[in-house]
Write a protein that holds these residues in place. Sequence first.
Motif, PDB file in Angstrom:
ATOM      1  N   GLY A 131     -14.911  -0.854  -6.752  1.00 49.22           N
ATOM      2  CA  GLY A 131     -13.845  -1.248  -5.906  1.00 49.22           C
ATOM      3  C   GLY A 131     -12.819  -1.969  -6.669  1.00 49.22           C
ATOM      4  O   GLY A 131     -12.646  -1.595  -7.987  1.00 49.22           O
ATOM      5  N   ASP A 157       0.475   5.538   0.648  1.00 53.61           N
ATOM      6  CA  ASP A 157      -0.395   6.755   0.959  1.00 53.61           C
ATOM      7  C   ASP A 157       0.113   8.038   0.457  1.00 53.61           C
ATOM      8  O   ASP A 157      -0.455   8.927   0.468  1.00 53.61           O
ATOM      9  N   GLY A 188     -12.908  -4.877   7.451  1.00 57.14           N
ATOM     10  CA  GLY A 188     -13.402  -3.578   6.548  1.00 57.14           C
ATOM     11  C   GLY A 188     -14.372  -4.181   5.635  1.00 57.14           C
ATOM     12  O   GLY A 188     -14.748  -3.423   4.731  1.00 57.14           O
ATOM     13  N   ASN A 222     -14.367  -6.765   3.751  1.00 59.39           N
ATOM     14  CA  ASN A 222     -13.909  -7.568   2.847  1.00 59.39           C
ATOM     15  C   ASN A 222     -13.092  -8.658   3.307  1.00 59.39           C
ATOM     16  O   ASN A 222     -12.305  -8.667   4.367  1.00 59.39           O
ATOM     17  N   ARG A 260      -9.926  -2.249 -11.706  1.00 62.79           N
ATOM     18  CA  ARG A 260     -10.553  -1.120 -10.922  1.00 62.79           C
ATOM     19  C   ARG A 260     -11.839  -0.517 -11.482  1.00 62.79           C
ATOM     20  O   ARG A 260     -11.910  -0.449 -12.721  1.00 62.79           O
ATOM     21  N   LYS A 301     -14.092  -3.578  -1.648  1.00 68.80           N
ATOM     22  CA  LYS A 301     -14.871  -2.218  -1.573  1.00 68.80           C
ATOM     23  C   LYS A 301     -14.326  -1.346  -0.169  1.00 68.80           C
ATOM     24  O   LYS A 301     -13.874  -2.060   0.817  1.00 68.80           O
ATOM     25  N   LYS A 302     -14.315   0.072  -0.496  1.00 65.91           N
ATOM     26  CA  LYS A 302     -14.105   0.867   0.708  1.00 65.91           C
ATOM     27  C   LYS A 302     -15.357   1.102   1.342  1.00 65.91           C
ATOM     28  O   LYS A 302     -16.296   1.694   0.628  1.00 65.91           O
ATOM     29  N   LYS A 303     -15.579   0.744   2.521  1.00 64.30           N
ATOM     30  CA  LYS A 303     -16.866   0.746   3.417  1.00 64.30           C
ATOM     31  C   LYS A 303     -16.671   1.792   4.714  1.00 64.30           C
ATOM     32  O   LYS A 303     -17.476   1.948   5.468  1.00 64.30           O
ATOM     33  N   GLY A 304     -15.364   2.375   4.808  1.00 61.90           N
ATOM     34  CA  GLY A 304     -15.281   3.346   5.704  1.00 61.90           C
ATOM     35  C   GLY A 304     -15.030   2.745   7.100  1.00 61.90           C
ATOM     36  O   GLY A 304     -15.255   3.766   8.372  1.00 61.90           O
ATOM     37  N   HIS A 305     -14.614   1.535   7.228  1.00 66.86           N
ATOM     38  CA  HIS A 305     -14.466   0.905   8.691  1.00 66.86           C
ATOM     39  C   HIS A 305     -13.598  -0.186   8.338  1.00 66.86           C
ATOM     40  O   HIS A 305     -13.124  -0.567   7.398  1.00 66.86           O
ATOM     41  N   LEU A 306     -12.780  -0.404   9.667  1.00 70.96           N
ATOM     42  CA  LEU A 306     -11.961  -1.457   9.647  1.00 70.96           C
ATOM     43  C   LEU A 306     -12.253  -2.665  10.598  1.00 70.96           C
ATOM     44  O   LEU A 306     -11.328  -3.226  11.235  1.00 70.96           O
ATOM     45  N   TYR A 338       1.017  -1.324   0.210  1.00 68.69           N
ATOM     46  CA  TYR A 338       0.049  -0.121  -0.054  1.00 68.69           C
ATOM     47  C   TYR A 338       0.888   1.450   0.038  1.00 68.69           C
ATOM     48  O   TYR A 338       1.860   1.237   0.579  1.00 68.69           O
TER      49      TYR A 338
END
Length: 279
Positions: A110, A72, A248, A250, A106, A215-220, A70
């Motif tokens: 997601g 950033d 998250g 996934n 992509r 997917k990006k779901k806003g939590h981990l 990853y």
Amino acid sequence: MSLPPGYRVTGETRNVCKLKKALYGLKQSPRAWFGRFTTAMKKFGYQQANTDHTIFIKYGAGKVTLLIIYVDDTVEIEELQKRLAFEFEMKDFDSLKYFLGVEVTRSKHGLFLSQRKYVMYLLADIGMLDCKPADTLIVENHKLCVYVDQVPTNRERYQRLVGRLIYLSLTRTDIAYAVSVASQFMHSPSEDHMAAVMRILSYLKSASGRGLLFKKKGHLDMKGYNDVDYAGNITDICSTSGYFTFVGGNLVTWRSKKQNVVSRSSAKSEYRGIAQGVL
């Protein structure tokens, strides 16, 4: 091959260099290369992770860069690419699309990982592109086992097919259990075992494009699920554990594996399955 330093050539000569041992192809070559890579990354200010030595982390100005997994900070990765290009011969292929049989797509939904091309190549290689698709992976309540009077099959071919299916399970959670069963008979496969492998391949014909969607779901939040097939193996009465974990929202880890010992009760087999999933 280049002549070694200090070797002088004067005029015409028929002398040749005899290569006694090459670095590439030896067992220590990956270790030597990784040691060289680790030294370079530490020189760039990266720290080697204790949990996984192939991960290198760098913190700074509220940003974090994880090599390979990853990134950033765009500025930091551009600087890293310049440094790596100075130390190694490398090319930047932009966004990842295909790597070792895994396709990366992509979209607004997601990140989707699949091995469709790998499946089609596998079916074409063994002549099953025109086979009749199967609706299920394995026969319910199967009695696969090693019997004394079983009809043997080509062991090398069986091992090669199961090995390719194991690699396919990188993105195909649906075949994990069936492949786990088939892999238990690598030492002494029979025609029944080969038929079970062919059924898995027939199923892949009907579902070649399945994979994993991140997917990006806003939590981990982390969630894990576990189940056990108690005493399901008719050979040694061992149980089979199965678990998968979400981070998250996934799916990140999954496994189906026969337990090493015989449990005297379903509760004990469940505890062992939970321990495997947590560890």
